[in-house]
Design a protein around this motif. Structure first.
Motif, PDB file in Angstrom:
ATOM      1  N   PRO A  27       0.827  -1.009  -0.017  1.00 44.00           N
ATOM      2  CA  PRO A  27      -0.116  -0.039  -0.020  1.00 44.00           C
ATOM      3  C   PRO A  27       0.714   1.468   0.033  1.00 44.00           C
ATOM      4  CG  PRO A  27      -0.057  -0.844   2.247  1.00 44.00           C
ATOM      5  CD  PRO A  27       0.885  -1.873   1.227  1.00 44.00           C
ATOM      6  N   SER A  28       1.332   1.956  -1.137  1.00 44.32           N
ATOM      7  CA  SER A  28       2.152   2.833  -1.254  1.00 44.32           C
ATOM      8  C   SER A  28       1.709   4.253  -0.660  1.00 44.32           C
ATOM      9  CB  SER A  28       2.551   3.043  -2.572  1.00 44.32           C
ATOM     10  OG  SER A  28       3.482   4.084  -2.945  1.00 44.32           O
ATOM     11  N   GLN A  29       2.523   4.911  -0.047  1.00 44.23           N
ATOM     12  CA  GLN A  29       2.375   6.210   0.411  1.00 44.23           C
ATOM     13  C   GLN A  29       3.619   6.950   0.053  1.00 44.23           C
ATOM     14  OE1 GLN A  29      -0.339   7.809   1.544  1.00 44.23           O
ATOM     15  NE2 GLN A  29      -1.404   5.774   1.253  1.00 44.23           N
ATOM     16  N   THR A  30       4.299   6.599  -1.187  1.00 45.70           N
ATOM     17  CA  THR A  30       5.355   7.174  -1.380  1.00 45.70           C
ATOM     18  C   THR A  30       5.333   7.669  -3.001  1.00 45.70           C
ATOM     19  OG1 THR A  30       6.311   5.299  -1.982  1.00 45.70           O
ATOM     20  CG2 THR A  30       6.832   6.087   0.258  1.00 45.70           C
ATOM     21  N   ASN A  31       6.379   8.043  -3.698  1.00 43.04           N
ATOM     22  CA  ASN A  31       6.668   8.337  -4.989  1.00 43.04           C
ATOM     23  C   ASN A  31       7.156   6.913  -5.684  1.00 43.04           C
ATOM     24  OD1 ASN A  31       9.089   8.565  -4.229  1.00 43.04           O
ATOM     25  ND2 ASN A  31       9.781  10.163  -5.416  1.00 43.04           N
ATOM     26  N   PHE A  32       6.824   5.900  -5.329  1.00 45.52           N
ATOM     27  CA  PHE A  32       7.114   4.572  -5.919  1.00 45.52           C
ATOM     28  C   PHE A  32       6.113   3.560  -5.437  1.00 45.52           C
ATOM     29  CE2 PHE A  32       9.735   4.914  -2.010  1.00 45.52           C
ATOM     30  CZ  PHE A  32       9.600   3.635  -1.498  1.00 45.52           C
ATOM     31  N   VAL A  33       6.154   2.278  -6.037  1.00 46.63           N
ATOM     32  CA  VAL A  33       5.441   1.432  -5.891  1.00 46.63           C
ATOM     33  C   VAL A  33       6.251  -0.151  -5.765  1.00 46.63           C
ATOM     34  CG1 VAL A  33       3.374  -0.259  -6.865  1.00 46.63           C
ATOM     35  CG2 VAL A  33       3.274   2.184  -6.954  1.00 46.63           C
ATOM     36  N   PHE A  34       6.067  -0.787  -4.695  1.00 46.32           N
ATOM     37  CA  PHE A  34       6.635  -2.194  -4.715  1.00 46.32           C
ATOM     38  C   PHE A  34       5.546  -3.218  -4.930  1.00 46.32           C
ATOM     39  CE2 PHE A  34       9.089  -4.795  -1.785  1.00 46.32           C
ATOM     40  CZ  PHE A  34      10.437  -4.724  -2.498  1.00 46.32           C
ATOM     41  N   PHE A  35       5.861  -4.118  -5.740  1.00 44.47           N
ATOM     42  CA  PHE A  35       5.083  -5.211  -6.077  1.00 44.47           C
ATOM     43  C   PHE A  35       5.745  -6.577  -6.306  1.00 44.47           C
ATOM     44  CE2 PHE A  35       5.980  -3.616 -10.125  1.00 44.47           C
ATOM     45  CZ  PHE A  35       6.077  -4.709 -11.072  1.00 44.47           C
ATOM     46  N   GLN A  36       4.974  -7.564  -6.041  1.00 45.26           N
ATOM     47  CA  GLN A  36       5.811  -8.995  -6.117  1.00 45.26           C
ATOM     48  C   GLN A  36       5.251  -9.323  -7.714  1.00 45.26           C
ATOM     49  OE1 GLN A  36       3.973 -11.781  -3.598  1.00 45.26           O
ATOM     50  NE2 GLN A  36       5.883 -12.893  -3.808  1.00 45.26           N
ATOM     51  N   ALA A  37       6.385  -9.353  -8.522  1.00 46.89           N
ATOM     52  CA  ALA A  37       6.327  -9.787  -9.545  1.00 46.89           C
ATOM     53  C   ALA A  37       6.104 -11.374  -9.964  1.00 46.89           C
ATOM     54  CB  ALA A  37       7.563  -9.511 -10.581  1.00 46.89           C
ATOM     55  N   GLY A  38       6.694 -12.061  -8.823  1.00 50.51           N
ATOM     56  CA  GLY A  38       6.628 -13.690  -8.957  1.00 50.51           C
ATOM     57  C   GLY A  38       7.848 -14.192  -9.919  1.00 50.51           C
ATOM     58  N   ARG A  39       8.644 -13.360 -10.254  1.00 45.42           N
ATOM     59  CA  ARG A  39       9.901 -13.812 -10.877  1.00 45.42           C
ATOM     60  C   ARG A  39      11.024 -12.923 -10.533  1.00 45.42           C
ATOM     61  NH1 ARG A  39       6.919 -13.727 -16.586  1.00 45.42           N
ATOM     62  NH2 ARG A  39       5.448 -14.575 -15.091  1.00 45.42           N
ATOM     63  N   PRO A  40      12.389 -13.248 -10.748  1.00 37.65           N
ATOM     64  CA  PRO A  40      13.422 -12.437 -10.475  1.00 37.65           C
ATOM     65  C   PRO A  40      13.426 -11.112 -11.071  1.00 37.65           C
ATOM     66  CG  PRO A  40      14.240 -14.808 -11.065  1.00 37.65           C
ATOM     67  CD  PRO A  40      12.892 -14.516 -11.725  1.00 37.65           C
ATOM     68  N   VAL A  41      13.807 -10.081 -10.249  1.00 40.00           N
ATOM     69  CA  VAL A  41      13.715  -8.703 -10.541  1.00 40.00           C
ATOM     70  C   VAL A  41      14.711  -8.411 -11.900  1.00 40.00           C
ATOM     71  CG1 VAL A  41      14.700  -6.472  -9.858  1.00 40.00           C
ATOM     72  CG2 VAL A  41      13.528  -8.069  -8.056  1.00 40.00           C
ATOM     73  N   GLU A  42      15.829  -9.271 -11.902  1.00 46.05           N
ATOM     74  CA  GLU A  42      16.501  -8.883 -13.261  1.00 46.05           C
ATOM     75  C   GLU A  42      15.881  -9.306 -14.290  1.00 46.05           C
ATOM     76  OE1 GLU A  42      18.897  -9.573  -9.639  1.00 46.05           O
ATOM     77  OE2 GLU A  42      17.369 -10.638 -10.463  1.00 46.05           O
ATOM     78  N   GLN A  43      14.961 -10.343 -14.268  1.00 41.28           N
ATOM     79  CA  GLN A  43      13.981 -10.742 -15.344  1.00 41.28           C
ATOM     80  C   GLN A  43      13.169  -9.487 -15.889  1.00 41.28           C
ATOM     81  OE1 GLN A  43      12.320 -14.299 -15.257  1.00 41.28           O
ATOM     82  NE2 GLN A  43      10.728 -13.928 -16.761  1.00 41.28           N
ATOM     83  N   MET A  44      12.726  -8.712 -14.756  1.00 44.37           N
ATOM     84  CA  MET A  44      11.752  -7.832 -14.862  1.00 44.37           C
ATOM     85  C   MET A  44      12.518  -6.485 -15.400  1.00 44.37           C
ATOM     86  SD  MET A  44       9.002  -9.159 -14.083  1.00 44.37           S
ATOM     87  CE  MET A  44       7.587  -7.633 -13.810  1.00 44.37           C
ATOM     88  N   GLN A  45      13.721  -6.328 -15.136  1.00 44.27           N
ATOM     89  CA  GLN A  45      14.322  -5.098 -15.450  1.00 44.27           C
ATOM     90  C   GLN A  45      14.826  -5.078 -17.088  1.00 44.27           C
ATOM     91  OE1 GLN A  45      17.834  -5.706 -12.784  1.00 44.27           O
ATOM     92  NE2 GLN A  45      17.276  -3.668 -11.795  1.00 44.27           N
ATOM     93  N   LYS A  46      14.949  -6.461 -17.482  1.00 41.86           N
ATOM     94  CA  LYS A  46      15.348  -6.766 -18.781  1.00 41.86           C
ATOM     95  C   LYS A  46      14.176  -6.436 -19.760  1.00 41.86           C
ATOM     96  CE  LYS A  46      17.433 -10.062 -21.946  1.00 41.86           C
ATOM     97  NZ  LYS A  46      17.916 -11.560 -22.326  1.00 41.86           N
ATOM     98  N   TYR A  47      12.995  -6.750 -19.206  1.00 39.42           N
ATOM     99  CA  TYR A  47      11.980  -6.734 -20.178  1.00 39.42           C
ATOM    100  C   TYR A  47      11.370  -5.358 -20.029  1.00 39.42           C
ATOM    101  CZ  TYR A  47       6.905  -6.138 -21.233  1.00 39.42           C
ATOM    102  OH  TYR A  47       5.948  -5.936 -21.819  1.00 39.42           O
TER     103      TYR A  47
END
Length: 390
Positions: free
Chosen positions: A329-349
């Motif tokens: 539940p973000s109260q900032t200027n960013f959002v944190f969510f569960q992708a269910g896969r490695p962050v590195e994979q998400m970064q590349k996409y």
């Protein structure tokens, strides 16, 4: 600048068009003259700035959504103030140092002797590590959290107790309290927390901070305080005014868009401020101070950034929930969510789609941190989301 206008000067120096493409926060400051001259309203100017900034950021390359930066940069009034500050930058002890101290003190509602102006809020944390842990000692902190204080504490030989977040990714206040002992020099709280974006329960955190302050000095990092839109939420500054050994750190890097100009603040009792002053590592630069003062006074720009951030944040969180993702539940200027896969994979996409997103924050290695860009950027990001999970 004699007969050369600011606009002409900007166009013929490194702050001209080339810089504006790479650094939209430094788009020509002289545009404020149009407002002051009655040409357009400030609100209209800010709307135009949003379009200009979005275009400039796209032209500069992959859109930066990884460092929790303000995509709009500094306010137009801050830019004008910066461009008019060409005398003080040649002086030691320029008047702006005291001026911004007094301005920020009024901004948060404390006497000026309760404020220390620093080179960003990160310097507040490095000063604390020096002032309280040079000869050992212990630090209690949630984990993961903003890493600077734990890192500097370890560098200086402190024992850092990194207390895992609870199942809701909140500070585990009970376990943190269990780690406090007679050798604890600092207790660290980050609210809202980075990287998880969530806000602690106000009453529970206040009780924890108050109780902990009876046994140790407590530092409350409020770098993202300005983005909170929970009714009734208050800064911990009022606890400082009660005389407790509590230090609140704030920054001009986020809402005010001055990350590269390094302007931050510590709020504490005057005796604590005096202690911290002995460990400052340098002087904040004049340009950051001038821009910071102007931005603190520019409440219309602050409201603009908050509204745009809330719009983009809601857009992203709604899209993620629609996709069935677990979202803090973000109260900032960013959002944190569960992708269910490695962050590195998400970064590349996302890089293939023109976006740079945040790194991994162990142990949440399948969670992603995404900063909020302009509303138009977030529409593009949301459009690209489903493909990340295909």
């Amino acid at each position: 600048m004699s007969s050369v206008s600011r606009r002409q000067w900007l166009r013929t120096t490194s702050l001209g068009l080339g810089a504006s493409v790479a650094l939209p926060g430094l788009l020509p400051a002289s545009e404020m003259s149009r407002v002051l001259g009655g040409g357009v309203s400030y609100a209209t100017m800010l709307d135009q700035m949003e379009r200009d900034v979005t275009a400039a950021r796209r032209a500069a390359g992959p859109i930066r959504l990884h460092f929790n930066e303000n995509p709009f940069g500094m306010s137009p009034k801050a830019k004008d103030a910066l461009m008019g500050s060409w005398a003080q930058h040649t002086w030691y002890m320029p008047p702006i140092r005291e001026e911004i101290r007094e301005t920020f003190a009024k901004y948060v509602g404390v006497p000026a002797d309760h404020v220390l102006v620093t080179q960003g809020s990160s310097e507040v944390l490095s000063i604390l590590a020096l002032a309280y842990n040079m000869h050992g000692g212990e630090i209690v902190a949630p984990w993961p959290t903003f890493e600077d204080l734990p890192r500097w504490g370890e560098t200086l030989g402190a024992t850092v107790h990194k207390v895992p977040l609870d199942h809701r990714m909140d500070h585990d206040l009970y376990q943190m309290e269990q780690k406090i002992n007679g050798n604890t020099k600092l207790v660290f709280v980050c609210n809202p927390n980075n990287p998880t974006s969530n806000l602690a329960d106000d009453q529970a955190l206040r009780e924890f901070v108050t109780n902990s302050a009876r046994r140790s000095t407590v530092i409350v990092d409020e770098a993202y305080f300005d983005f909170v839109n929970v009714p009734g939420h208050k800064s911990m500054v009022d606890l400082v005014l009660k005389g407790q050994p509590i230090i609140v750190s704030r920054t001009a890097s986020k809402l005010h868009g001055l990350a590269g100009l390094r302007c931050g603040f510590a709020v504490a009792r005057p005796d604590i401020i005096a202690k911290l002053q002995q460990y400052v590592t340098g002087d904040p630069n004049v340009f950051g101070l001038v821009a910071g003062k102007a931005s603190l006074l520019d409440t219309e720009y602050q409201a603009f950034v908050k509204a745009k951030n809330a719009e983009g944040r809601t857009m992203l969180m709604d899209a993620l929930k629609t996709l069935g993702k677990n979202v803090a539940p973000s109260q900032t200027n960013f959002v944190f969510f569960q992708a269910g896969r490695p962050v590195e994979q998400m970064q590349k996409y996302f890089l293939s789609k023109g976006f740079v997103i945040g790194r991994a924050f162990p142990p949440y290695t399948d969670w992603c941190r995404v900063s909020i860009g302009t509303p138009d950027e977030m529409k593009q990001f949301v459009a690209a989301l489903p493909g990340a999970f295909a």
